[in-house]
Write an enzyme that holds these catalytic residues in place. Structure first.
Site, PDB file in Angstrom:
ATOM      1  CE  LYS A   1     -25.443  20.207  10.487  1.00  0.00           C
ATOM      2  NZ  LYS A   1     -24.593  19.666   9.406  1.00  0.00           N
TER       3      LYS A   1
ATOM      4  CG  HIS B   1     -16.127  22.564   6.459  1.00  0.00           C
ATOM      5  ND1 HIS B   1     -17.468  22.571   6.131  1.00  0.00           N
ATOM      6  CD2 HIS B   1     -16.080  22.497   7.804  1.00  0.00           C
ATOM      7  CE1 HIS B   1     -18.182  22.488   7.233  1.00  0.00           C
ATOM      8  NE2 HIS B   1     -17.359  22.450   8.262  1.00  0.00           N
TER       9      HIS B   1
ATOM     10  CG  ASP C   1     -23.633  22.516   3.059  1.00  0.00           C
ATOM     11  OD1 ASP C   1     -22.797  23.318   3.523  1.00  0.00           O
ATOM     12  OD2 ASP C   1     -24.086  21.561   3.719  1.00  0.00           O
TER      13      ASP C   1
ATOM     14  NE  ARG D   1     -16.490  16.818   6.387  1.00  0.00           N
ATOM     15  CZ  ARG D   1     -17.083  15.695   5.999  1.00  0.00           C
ATOM     16  NH1 ARG D   1     -18.357  15.527   6.211  1.00  0.00           N
ATOM     17  NH2 ARG D   1     -16.392  14.749   5.393  1.00  0.00           N
ATOM     18  CD  GLN D   2     -11.740  16.660  14.096  1.00  0.00           C
ATOM     19  OE1 GLN D   2     -12.846  16.279  13.739  1.00  0.00           O
ATOM     20  NE2 GLN D   2     -11.475  16.961  15.349  1.00  0.00           N
TER      21      GLN D   2
ATOM     22  N   GLY E   1       0.806  -1.229   0.000  1.00  0.00           N
ATOM     23  CA  GLY E   1       0.000   0.000   0.000  1.00  0.00           C
ATOM     24  C   GLY E   1       0.834   1.272   0.000  1.00  0.00           C
ATOM     25  CD  GLU E   2       5.849   1.475   2.659  1.00  0.00           C
ATOM     26  OE1 GLU E   2       6.811   1.502   1.859  1.00  0.00           O
ATOM     27  OE2 GLU E   2       5.969   1.164   3.854  1.00  0.00           O
TER      28      GLU E   2
END
Ligand code: R5P
Length: 346
Positions: A219, A153, A247, A120-121, A57-58
């Site tokens: 919300k 965001h 959005d 979003r973090q 996966g590298e």
């Protein structure tokens, strides 16, 4: 006509990671169109590169051409619905590509990432990481001097970079153009809204650009469960009106669909949604399809910053794609030619 070399930041050279290739091809087509119009005889093509994935996966990125002294751009679409590679895989591919460029000595390195990952973090609520800051520092540390992105965001992410410049572009111009001139939306009966208070500024911007009124959906999230919405309230009158929900993104679709259901309950007529980043994660496509069949959603407009491919666009009745490739091409061209970009970033 040959353009004056003193009026540029050096040879414009562009490469793409695997998941950025389709979008990059569109950007290159637009770039060639701009060059032709400008009388610029340079032949623009993507640099020959390889993204090699090892069995564990590298990933390794190799640039097969000389780029010393160039004004170099690397394009990557990190959330790629047409690939098996995850967001983390694609982020790592981008990081190795930037570092490969850094080792090859161009004069400038720009990462072109229409989707800024982990955006979003960008703040901490409990014992958790500020992941957007980690991404910013990673991009800066491997050698990106500039990052071009789309409707990030949280604008505060700009401040996570020390020296790297972040240019945040907006899809609203392209989307509004499409809604008014191609879809010929009846704007007299339209109310613009965002699906939460965070998107109220965007909704106000769209409503001003279109010249129509706006409402706010409030919300509340349950942060103990990922993606869980606790409640929604509406501020504004939507009875008998057509609605445009705007959005930055649709991820699982929960936010947009909850807002649409609430608006319907309050008497809204046709509901359109417009987003810069149509991620459609998890089973979002099925959920939106159902909402479309149930008459809750009329149409979702997204951009090719998340590249779904022609088959999806053609076969999905409720989806229309607007291209932001011309916008990216123009910004890249203007940066290279030392021209203003501020108007293009609005
Ligand atoms: C939230 O603040 C964002 O602007 C989006 O509304 C949200 O991330 C969309 O996520 P989902 O589609 O999973 O509800």
């Amino acid at each position: 006509m040959q353009l004056n070399p003193l009026e540029s930041r050096g040879a414009l050279s562009i490469a793409a990671c695997n998941s950025g290739k389709s979008f990059a091809d569109r950007v290159m087509t637009e770039l060639r169109r701009i060059a032709k119009k400008e009388g610029d005889e340079t032949t623009y093509g993507l640099k020959d590169t390889q993204e090699i994935v090892f069995p564990n996966g590298e990933v390794k990125f190799v640039i097969n051409e000389f780029i010393r002294g160039d004004d170099f751009y690397i394009i990557q679409c990190i959330d790629d619905p047409l690939s098996e590679r995850s967001v983390n895989d694609n982020l790592m591919a981008l990081v190795t590509a930037i570092h490969a460029a850094y080792q090859s000595d161009p004069d400038h390195i720009t990462a072109v990432i229409p989707q800024f990952p982990y955006s979003r973090q960008e703040r901490r609520k409990t014992r958790e990481a500020i992941s957007a800051k980690i991404v910013a520092q990673l991009l800066e540390n491997v050698g990106a001097q500039r990052v071009l992105t789309l409707d990030i965001h949280a604008e505060a992410i700009q401040g996570f970079f020390n020296y790297t410049k972040l240019e945040d572009m907006h899809a609203s111009g392209e989307i509004v153009d499409y809604l008014i001139h191609q879809l010929k939306l009846d704007i007299k009966n339209l109310v613009v809204t965002g699906p939460d208070v965070g998107s109220a500024e965007k909704a106000r911007h769209y409503s001003k650009r279109i010249g129509t009124s706006f409402a706010i959906v409030d919300k509340a999230r349950d942060y103990s469960k990922p993606g869980q919405i606790e409640s929604m309230r509406l501020v504004g009158d939507v009875k008998g009106r057509n609605i445009l929900i705007v959005d930055d993104m649709i991820a699982t679709g929960g936010t947009m669909l909850h807002a649409a259901a609430l608006l319907k309950e309050k008497g809204a007529k046709d509901i359109y949604a417009a987003v810069s980043l149509p991620f459609f994660n998890g089973n979002a496509v099925e959920k939106i399809e159902k909402a479309y069949r149930d008459g809750i959603i009329k149409l979702v407009v997204g951009t090719d910053a998340v590249f779904w491919g022609e088959a999806f666009v053609q076969n999905t009745e409720w989806y229309e794609e607007v291209s932001v490739a011309p916008l990216f091409a123009r910004v890249i061209y203007n940066i290279n030619k030392k021209r203003s970009v501020s108007k293009l970033l609005r």
